[in-house]
Design an enzyme around this catalytic site. Structure first.
Site, mmCIF file in Angstrom:
data_model
loop_
_atom_site.group_PDB
_atom_site.id
_atom_site.type_symbol
_atom_site.label_atom_id
_atom_site.label_comp_id
_atom_site.label_asym_id
_atom_site.label_seq_id
_atom_site.Cartn_x
_atom_site.Cartn_y
_atom_site.Cartn_z
ATOM 1 N N ASP A 91 6.146 -6.407 13.602
ATOM 2 C CA ASP A 91 5.502 -5.753 12.705
ATOM 3 C C ASP A 91 3.976 -5.286 13.579
ATOM 4 O OD1 ASP A 91 3.492 -5.183 10.706
ATOM 5 O OD2 ASP A 91 4.075 -6.673 9.265
ATOM 6 N N TRP A 115 -0.658 -8.742 4.543
ATOM 7 C CA TRP A 115 -1.759 -7.890 4.904
ATOM 8 C C TRP A 115 -2.899 -8.243 3.875
ATOM 9 C CZ3 TRP A 115 -5.679 -4.658 3.738
ATOM 10 C CH2 TRP A 115 -6.255 -3.917 4.429
ATOM 11 N N HIS A 155 7.551 -4.315 9.810
ATOM 12 C CA HIS A 155 6.650 -4.385 8.598
ATOM 13 C C HIS A 155 7.306 -4.277 7.087
ATOM 14 C CE1 HIS A 155 2.941 -4.679 6.307
ATOM 15 N NE2 HIS A 155 3.082 -3.548 5.726
ATOM 16 N N PHE A 196 0.752 -1.165 0.004
ATOM 17 C CA PHE A 196 -0.013 0.027 0.025
ATOM 18 C C PHE A 196 0.806 1.347 0.047
ATOM 19 C CE2 PHE A 196 -2.923 2.957 2.473
ATOM 20 C CZ PHE A 196 -4.102 2.723 1.635
ATOM 21 N N SER A 254 3.128 -7.114 1.961
ATOM 22 C CA SER A 254 2.088 -6.405 2.638
ATOM 23 C C SER A 254 1.025 -6.399 1.690
ATOM 24 C CB SER A 254 2.505 -4.787 3.077
ATOM 25 O OG SER A 254 1.438 -4.323 4.124
ATOM 26 N N MET A 255 0.029 -5.383 1.344
ATOM 27 C CA MET A 255 -1.231 -5.770 0.715
ATOM 28 C C MET A 255 -0.517 -6.484 -0.788
ATOM 29 S SD MET A 255 -3.603 -2.367 0.465
ATOM 30 C CE MET A 255 -4.190 -1.685 2.169
#
Ligand code: 9J3
Ligand code: ZN
Length: 291
Positions: free
Chosen positions: A208, A187, A240, A94, A162-163
């Site tokens: 994270d 995520w 993260h 993101f 992540s995303m």
């Protein structure tokens, strides 16, 4: 744009050593009877090295010349002596761009993969969209890119942060033909992945606070079917953003995972099974060994 970005010191040294020995006249060795093995027998040093044995070139792909994702950079081994390579698409997180994952391009490509670090259509795209974009990028890479003839289109994988890591699970759920998925500090609002049959290495970061392992990486790993080859690597003391810079622990296990499941290369089993012990860099490791 094409330019050489790396010449492997190890290849140079072994080439020099070969000169003056009988080995120089021998044909290229295709190890065992696996047609997908690429590169020399691995060692701990070779998978931890900043670069593998293949010289890598790169080529940028403008977002204006593709549809369904935002363009990116292709990193590929220049050699065609051993045949085609498996390919890996890599998605950022993101608000981030492909530059956040650029370190992984040459690091994986120099081990014998074509790697495509991509931009997304917008930096706020959600995981399901990122999964679709990873698949569109692999489609472009294998059918329309300048390097399509260097790739075995039947041996493809996805990596993401992540995303983008959430997106790798989405891509594997949508396309079971993928040979490997590696969600990095992933995520996603979807916490359960019983639909995934693709071999998946989930990488979490112990500290994270954006995608905590207790609400993201761990339940993602646990919800993958027991029949799916899987592993959970937790990076000790990491945040993260550990996947956004050169990280030897991420690299060595990602290389091993891709070699094992994209190339069916059993020479890399030794680094995955038995599961690595906890250490100064690994706070937890779970797996379904043996694969
Ligand atoms: O891609 C990511 O870093 C996802 C973490 C995040 O900020 O999600 C909140 C919407
Ligand atoms: Zn689910």
């Amino acid at each position: 744009m094409k330019h050489l970005i790396h010449r492997a010191g190890a290849a140079l040294v072994s080439g020099l050593l070969l000169i003056g020995t009988a080995a120089v006249s021998q044909p290229v060795a295709y190890a065992d009877d696996n047609p997908y093995e690429r590169g020399p027998d691995p060692t701990v040093a070779s998978i931890e090295a900043r670069r593998g044995s293949f010289t890598v070139a790169d080529e940028s792909v403008s977002r204006l010349e593709v549809t369904g994702f935002g363009g990116g950079t292709i990193y590929y081994p220049t050699s065609t002596a051993e045949g085609t390579f498996g390919a890996v698409a890599v998605a950022p997180g993101f608000t981030a761009t492909e530059s956040s994952m650029a370190w992984l391009g040459p690091r994986l490509a120099s081990q014998g993969f074509v790697v495509f670090t991509i931009d997304t259509l917008t930096t706020s795209d959600q995981p399901a969209s990122r999964g679709d974009q990873l698949l569109r990028a692999l489609d472009y890479l294998t059918t329309r890119s300048d390097v399509s003839d260097r790739i075995d289109a039947g041996r493809l994988a996805v990596v993401g942060h992540s995303m983008g890591g959430g997106g790798t699970l989405e891509a594997a759920k949508d396309d079971p033909s993928l040979k490997a998925a590696i969600p990095l500090t992933p995520w996603n609002t979807d916490k359960t992945w019983p639909e995934v049959s693709t071999p998946t290495l989930v990488v979490g970061a112990q500290n994270d606070t954006i995608a905590s392992v207790t609400t993201h990486a761990e339940p993602f790993y646990q919800s993958l079917p027991g029949s799916t080859d899987k592993a959970y690597l937790e990076l000790r003391g990491a945040s993260h953003f550990a996947p956004n810079s050169d990280n030897t622990t991420i690299a060595k296990y990602s290389i091993s995972w891709l070699k094992r499941f994209v190339d069916d290369d059993l020479r890399y089993d030794q680094f995955l099974c038995p599961a690595p012990s906890t250490s100064t860099t690994i706070s937890e490791y779970r797996s379904t060994c043996p694969y």
